[in-house]
Design a protein around this motif. Structure first.
Motif, PDB file in Angstrom:
ATOM      1  N   GLY A 156       6.301 -13.272  -5.631  1.00 41.73           N
ATOM      2  CA  GLY A 156       7.361 -14.252  -5.912  1.00 41.73           C
ATOM      3  C   GLY A 156       8.732 -13.615  -5.810  1.00 41.73           C
ATOM      4  O   GLY A 156       9.586 -14.571  -6.030  1.00 41.73           O
ATOM      5  N   ALA A 157       8.909 -12.683  -5.222  1.00 37.25           N
ATOM      6  CA  ALA A 157      10.161 -12.026  -4.882  1.00 37.25           C
ATOM      7  C   ALA A 157      10.997 -12.867  -3.862  1.00 37.25           C
ATOM      8  O   ALA A 157      10.462 -13.444  -2.930  1.00 37.25           O
ATOM      9  CB  ALA A 157      10.239 -10.556  -4.574  1.00 37.25           C
ATOM     10  N   ILE A 158      12.563 -12.965  -4.077  1.00 36.71           N
ATOM     11  CA  ILE A 158      13.131 -13.568  -3.096  1.00 36.71           C
ATOM     12  C   ILE A 158      14.027 -12.316  -2.535  1.00 36.71           C
ATOM     13  O   ILE A 158      14.914 -11.965  -3.485  1.00 36.71           O
ATOM     14  CB  ILE A 158      14.196 -14.868  -3.675  1.00 36.71           C
ATOM     15  N   THR A 159      14.143 -12.036  -1.391  1.00 32.92           N
ATOM     16  CA  THR A 159      14.755 -10.831  -0.781  1.00 32.92           C
ATOM     17  C   THR A 159      15.948 -11.369   0.251  1.00 32.92           C
ATOM     18  O   THR A 159      15.937 -12.468   0.588  1.00 32.92           O
ATOM     19  CB  THR A 159      14.108 -10.004  -0.007  1.00 32.92           C
ATOM     20  N   SER A 160      16.697 -10.344   0.364  1.00 32.53           N
ATOM     21  CA  SER A 160      17.623 -10.672   1.640  1.00 32.53           C
ATOM     22  C   SER A 160      17.108 -10.108   3.017  1.00 32.53           C
ATOM     23  O   SER A 160      15.805 -10.005   2.923  1.00 32.53           O
ATOM     24  CB  SER A 160      18.902  -9.722   1.703  1.00 32.53           C
ATOM     25  N   ASN A 161      17.678 -10.310   3.987  1.00 36.25           N
ATOM     26  CA  ASN A 161      17.089 -10.286   5.305  1.00 36.25           C
ATOM     27  C   ASN A 161      16.361  -8.751   5.521  1.00 36.25           C
ATOM     28  O   ASN A 161      15.598  -8.507   6.197  1.00 36.25           O
ATOM     29  CB  ASN A 161      17.869 -10.653   6.595  1.00 36.25           C
ATOM     30  N   ASP A 162      17.031  -7.787   4.853  1.00 33.70           N
ATOM     31  CA  ASP A 162      16.531  -6.415   5.056  1.00 33.70           C
ATOM     32  C   ASP A 162      15.585  -6.125   3.714  1.00 33.70           C
ATOM     33  O   ASP A 162      16.061  -5.962   2.649  1.00 33.70           O
ATOM     34  CB  ASP A 162      17.782  -5.447   4.954  1.00 33.70           C
ATOM     35  N   VAL A 163      14.283  -6.295   4.323  1.00 35.47           N
ATOM     36  CA  VAL A 163      13.185  -6.120   3.429  1.00 35.47           C
ATOM     37  C   VAL A 163      12.737  -4.711   3.329  1.00 35.47           C
ATOM     38  O   VAL A 163      12.404  -4.427   4.281  1.00 35.47           O
ATOM     39  CB  VAL A 163      12.016  -7.068   3.696  1.00 35.47           C
ATOM     40  N   THR A 164      12.641  -4.117   2.073  1.00 36.18           N
ATOM     41  CA  THR A 164      12.114  -2.709   1.806  1.00 36.18           C
ATOM     42  C   THR A 164      10.471  -2.898   1.440  1.00 36.18           C
ATOM     43  O   THR A 164      10.296  -3.498   0.222  1.00 36.18           O
ATOM     44  CB  THR A 164      12.785  -1.997   0.761  1.00 36.18           C
ATOM     45  N   PHE A 165       9.907  -2.349   2.423  1.00 31.64           N
ATOM     46  CA  PHE A 165       8.152  -2.373   1.874  1.00 31.64           C
ATOM     47  C   PHE A 165       8.024  -0.940   1.281  1.00 31.64           C
ATOM     48  O   PHE A 165       8.434   0.129   1.810  1.00 31.64           O
ATOM     49  CB  PHE A 165       7.321  -2.592   2.979  1.00 31.64           C
ATOM     50  N   ALA A 166       7.529  -0.813   0.079  1.00 34.40           N
ATOM     51  CA  ALA A 166       7.289   0.251  -0.632  1.00 34.40           C
ATOM     52  C   ALA A 166       5.945   0.312  -1.186  1.00 34.40           C
ATOM     53  O   ALA A 166       5.778  -0.582  -1.936  1.00 34.40           O
ATOM     54  CB  ALA A 166       8.426   0.458  -1.789  1.00 34.40           C
ATOM     55  N   LEU A 167       5.144   1.253  -0.985  1.00 32.38           N
ATOM     56  CA  LEU A 167       3.917   1.539  -1.390  1.00 32.38           C
ATOM     57  C   LEU A 167       3.713   2.671  -1.959  1.00 32.38           C
ATOM     58  O   LEU A 167       4.013   3.727  -1.689  1.00 32.38           O
ATOM     59  CB  LEU A 167       2.962   1.385  -0.010  1.00 32.38           C
ATOM     60  N   HIS A 168       3.189   2.685  -3.275  1.00 35.66           N
ATOM     61  CA  HIS A 168       2.679   3.656  -3.809  1.00 35.66           C
ATOM     62  C   HIS A 168       1.237   3.808  -4.417  1.00 35.66           C
ATOM     63  O   HIS A 168       0.695   2.778  -5.027  1.00 35.66           O
ATOM     64  CB  HIS A 168       3.575   3.742  -5.067  1.00 35.66           C
ATOM     65  N   ILE A 169       0.400   4.842  -3.772  1.00 32.67           N
ATOM     66  CA  ILE A 169      -1.099   4.820  -3.862  1.00 32.67           C
ATOM     67  C   ILE A 169      -1.326   5.947  -4.710  1.00 32.67           C
ATOM     68  O   ILE A 169      -0.723   7.112  -4.465  1.00 32.67           O
ATOM     69  CB  ILE A 169      -1.714   4.504  -2.729  1.00 32.67           C
ATOM     70  N   TYR A 170      -2.124   5.985  -5.686  1.00 29.89           N
ATOM     71  CA  TYR A 170      -2.751   7.241  -6.349  1.00 29.89           C
ATOM     72  C   TYR A 170      -4.188   7.352  -5.688  1.00 29.89           C
ATOM     73  O   TYR A 170      -5.129   6.561  -5.936  1.00 29.89           O
ATOM     74  CB  TYR A 170      -2.743   7.271  -7.977  1.00 29.89           C
ATOM     75  N   ILE A 171      -4.569   8.786  -5.431  1.00 29.62           N
ATOM     76  CA  ILE A 171      -5.690   9.047  -4.692  1.00 29.62           C
ATOM     77  C   ILE A 171      -6.477  10.077  -5.553  1.00 29.62           C
ATOM     78  O   ILE A 171      -5.752  11.041  -5.676  1.00 29.62           O
ATOM     79  CB  ILE A 171      -5.764   9.463  -3.371  1.00 29.62           C
ATOM     80  N   ASN A 172      -7.346   9.665  -6.236  1.00 30.02           N
ATOM     81  CA  ASN A 172      -8.084  10.695  -7.338  1.00 30.02           C
ATOM     82  C   ASN A 172      -8.807  11.780  -6.190  1.00 30.02           C
ATOM     83  O   ASN A 172      -9.551  11.275  -5.453  1.00 30.02           O
ATOM     84  CB  ASN A 172      -9.073   9.994  -8.171  1.00 30.02           C
ATOM     85  N   PRO A 173      -8.676  12.920  -6.665  1.00 30.88           N
ATOM     86  CA  PRO A 173      -9.391  14.059  -5.820  1.00 30.88           C
ATOM     87  C   PRO A 173     -10.792  13.768  -5.537  1.00 30.88           C
ATOM     88  O   PRO A 173     -11.428  13.872  -4.376  1.00 30.88           O
ATOM     89  CB  PRO A 173      -9.275  15.268  -6.577  1.00 30.88           C
ATOM     90  N   ASP A 174     -11.473  13.246  -6.476  1.00 30.79           N
ATOM     91  CA  ASP A 174     -12.914  13.053  -6.547  1.00 30.79           C
ATOM     92  C   ASP A 174     -13.372  12.066  -5.565  1.00 30.79           C
ATOM     93  O   ASP A 174     -14.500  11.972  -5.112  1.00 30.79           O
ATOM     94  CB  ASP A 174     -13.560  12.572  -7.942  1.00 30.79           C
ATOM     95  N   ASP A 175     -12.509  11.176  -5.109  1.00 29.19           N
ATOM     96  CA  ASP A 175     -12.724  10.231  -4.181  1.00 29.19           C
ATOM     97  C   ASP A 175     -12.593  10.550  -2.666  1.00 29.19           C
ATOM     98  O   ASP A 175     -12.772   9.732  -1.791  1.00 29.19           O
ATOM     99  CB  ASP A 175     -12.015   8.780  -4.376  1.00 29.19           C
ATOM    100  N   LEU A 176     -11.940  11.901  -2.390  1.00 26.29           N
ATOM    101  CA  LEU A 176     -12.021  12.023  -1.030  1.00 26.29           C
ATOM    102  C   LEU A 176     -13.363  12.568  -0.581  1.00 26.29           C
ATOM    103  O   LEU A 176     -14.272  12.856  -1.244  1.00 26.29           O
ATOM    104  CB  LEU A 176     -11.089  13.341  -0.989  1.00 26.29           C
ATOM    105  N   GLY A 177     -13.401  12.405   0.723  1.00 21.15           N
ATOM    106  CA  GLY A 177     -14.999  12.944   1.272  1.00 21.15           C
ATOM    107  C   GLY A 177     -15.411  12.174   2.182  1.00 21.15           C
ATOM    108  O   GLY A 177     -15.765  12.473   3.306  1.00 21.15           O
ATOM    109  N   THR A 178     -15.193  10.867   2.070  1.00 18.75           N
ATOM    110  CA  THR A 178     -15.582   9.833   3.311  1.00 18.75           C
ATOM    111  C   THR A 178     -14.106   9.313   3.470  1.00 18.75           C
ATOM    112  O   THR A 178     -13.262   9.575   3.025  1.00 18.75           O
ATOM    113  CB  THR A 178     -16.824   8.962   2.985  1.00 18.75           C
TER     114      THR A 178
END
Lengths: 87, 456
Positions: free
Chosen positions: B170-192
């Motif tokens: 629902g955000a309304i932004t200006s023409n310069d749009v900042t895409f920011a992603l933050h993901i947390y990856i648990n060590p136990d989920d690595l492997g495949t």
């Protein structure tokens, strides 16, 4: 949600057909008389009175109810012609 | 299908991300990300007061091992991994909000030490005690203070998930749009294979009726595979033209090759729809319809509208709530539909003139009534001394209105308005009913008029 979807599809169909028509943003000015400006000013003045004098506000709501009735009646006559009730 | 396609594309693109070192997570409330150098402090700015135990945790410093330990100056040992921060470096108590220095001891490796410790305490989810220590604040230590973790019952959510991404729904932004992603990856989920992707698409074109050739519809900003655990950040600023857009971030578990494991609990896709400056009629409809479809399908791709669809989950099925969800119109979506109808249909020529009149009637704006000032001669004949007299109808109306509001019935304590308004409303209602009734029955018409109708 299904009801919402039906409404949205209905609006989408109507919008796809009609949104190409010019958009009306103001009422026309006829012979130099700005109908839109006059109505906006008049309603603004009336609301100024209404905010202070609540009986006027109650009466205005009654007036709006009657206007709504005549609007519905006009639509019914438009679609039903002589078969409209009260005709 | 679009999701599948994006994931497939993403997994083909070479891995290019994750520079954060791996770290051990023996305790689910701790997240330590050692980085760069110099300056470290505890941010107590969000705390009402600072009597806090703090749970530190040895972490694997990566790059050659070593287990540097976070040591908090002035902290005393309370229990395993729990320290009491009731004194600071100068020996005084932490009793106020603010930023406090902490000490840091690095036993073997010159690992960077800049970071923030942010404390969380949310009594509503019952996480204000641990190991017998009450009034306990969860914390994380990371490179930047801006990232936010989801606080869940039992501690900070350290399952593999999308922590946040922008632009927000629902955000309304200006023409310069900042895409920011933050993901947390648990060590136990690595492997495949673990595919991460963020992208956006333009949704304000009607591809059936008015496709605009040459305008990019679908754009992948980043796609890669997670190979190390911890926090992953992606940030990019893109200049976009005005319109409606849908950003999508996803993290997917894959099996062999690019085949997505549909049963994995990790699969997490979130959509945010946003507007650059000004949305369009078609874009708003698209945005609205997307939310509705997501609700109906109960898709996990919906972030804000999926909650109510859980009522139709076959495992926790509640027929009344499910039916209510399916058939009772949802307020926000209905509002959007009405808004779309107004924008795309009601305001169009020629019936738009009626709608304009309605808009003016419904507009709550008031005017300032004009006042006037005149000069009056007040002296005797021959003396032209004058005074000015100002008439402000606004003041008079306000005064009269105030009187109507403030006059009270002393016996019952009700205002004049509370006593009289029901009668005024009754009279108005009767007049409305009478007007409509007389119009329907024709009773208001004169007999001659009625007779002429009969003759005709």
């Amino acid at each position: 949600m299904i009801f919402n979807l039906i409404i949205n599809l209905f609006v989408l169909i109507l919008g796809s057909i009609f949104h190409r028509l010019p958009e009306v943003t103001t009422l026309p000015t006829i012979n130099g008389y700005d109908i839109d400006g006059a109505l906006v000013t008049g309603m603004g003045d009336l609301r100024t009175f209404m905010t202070a004098f609540w009986p006027l506000q109650d009466m205005f709501y009654g007036f709006l109810a009657i206007m709504a009735y005549y609007g519905i009646k006009m639509l019914a006559r438009l679609f039903l012609g002589h078969r409209a009730p009260g005709h | 299908m679009v999701t599948l396609k994006r994931a497939l594309i993403g997994l083909v693109i070479p891995t290019t991300f994750l520079i954060m070192p791996a770290f051990a997570l023996a305790n689910t409330i701790v997240n330590i990300s050692p980085t760069v150098s110099s300056g470290k402090y505890v941010d107590f700015s969000t705390l009402p007061e600072a009597i806090h135990g703090i749970d530190d945790e040895n972490y694997d410093g990566g790059s050659g091992g070593g287990n540097p330990t976070v040591t908090l100056r002035g902290a005393s040992h309370v229990a395993d991994n729990v320290h009491d921060l009731r004194t600071n470096s100068s020996g005084g108590p932490f009793l106020s909000n603010g930023v406090y220095n902490i000490d840091y001891y690095n036993s073997s490796k010159a690992i960077g030490t800049t970071g923030y410790i942010t404390f969380f305490n949310d009594a509503s989810v019952g996480i204000n005690s641990l190991d017998g220590v009450t009034n306990f604040y969860w914390f994380k230590w990371e490179k930047t203070a801006s990232a936010t973790y989801t606080v869940v019952a039992g501690g900070i959510d350290l399952t593999t998930h999308i922590v946040s991404f922008t632009p927000l729904e629902g955000a309304i932004t200006s023409n310069d749009v900042t895409f920011a992603l933050h993901i947390y990856i648990n060590p136990d989920d690595l492997g495949t294979f673990l595919g991460v992707q963020i992208g956006y698409q333009n949704i304000d074109q009607n591809y059936l009726l008015s496709n605009i050739p040459g305008v990019t519809h679908d754009q992948v900003l980043f796609a890669g595979q997670a190979t190390t655990s911890g926090d992953f950040y992606y940030t990019a600023t893109t200049t976009l033209p005005d319109g409606n857009y849908r950003a999508q971030a996803s993290i997917k578990r894959t099996l062999i090759g690019t085949f997505i494991n549909p049963f994995s609990h990790i699969n997490d896709t979130q959509n945010h729809q946003f507007v650059v400056n000004q949305g369009t009629y078609i874009g708003n409809l698209n945005q609205n319809g997307f939310n509705e479809f997501n609700s109906i399908l109960g898709s996990t791709t919906a972030t804000s509208t999926a909650a109510s669809s859980i009522n139709c989950n076959p495992l926790t099925f509640a027929i009344n709530q499910c039916l209510a969800f399916l058939f009772i119109p949802g307020g926000p979506q209905l509002d959007n539909s009405i808004q779309s109808f107004q924008d795309g249909v009601a305001t169009r020529w020629p019936w738009g003139y009626f709608y304009r009149v309605y808009s003016i009637f419904a507009n709550p704006a008031t005017n300032t009534l004009p006042s006037f000032t005149t000069d009056i001669v007040i002296g005797p004949p021959g003396n032209l001394a004058t005074t000015s007299l100002t008439y402000d109808p606004g003041d008079m109306i306000a005064g009269a209105g105030s009187l109507l509001e403030t006059v009270h019935d002393n016996q019952h304590g009700k205002s004049f308005r509370e006593v009289m308004e029901p009668f005024v409303l009754l009279v108005v209602a009767l007049m409305v009913v009478f007007t409509i009734f007389s119009d329907i029955t024709g009773s208001h018409k004169h007999h001659q008029e009625q007779a002429s109708h009969k003759l005709s």
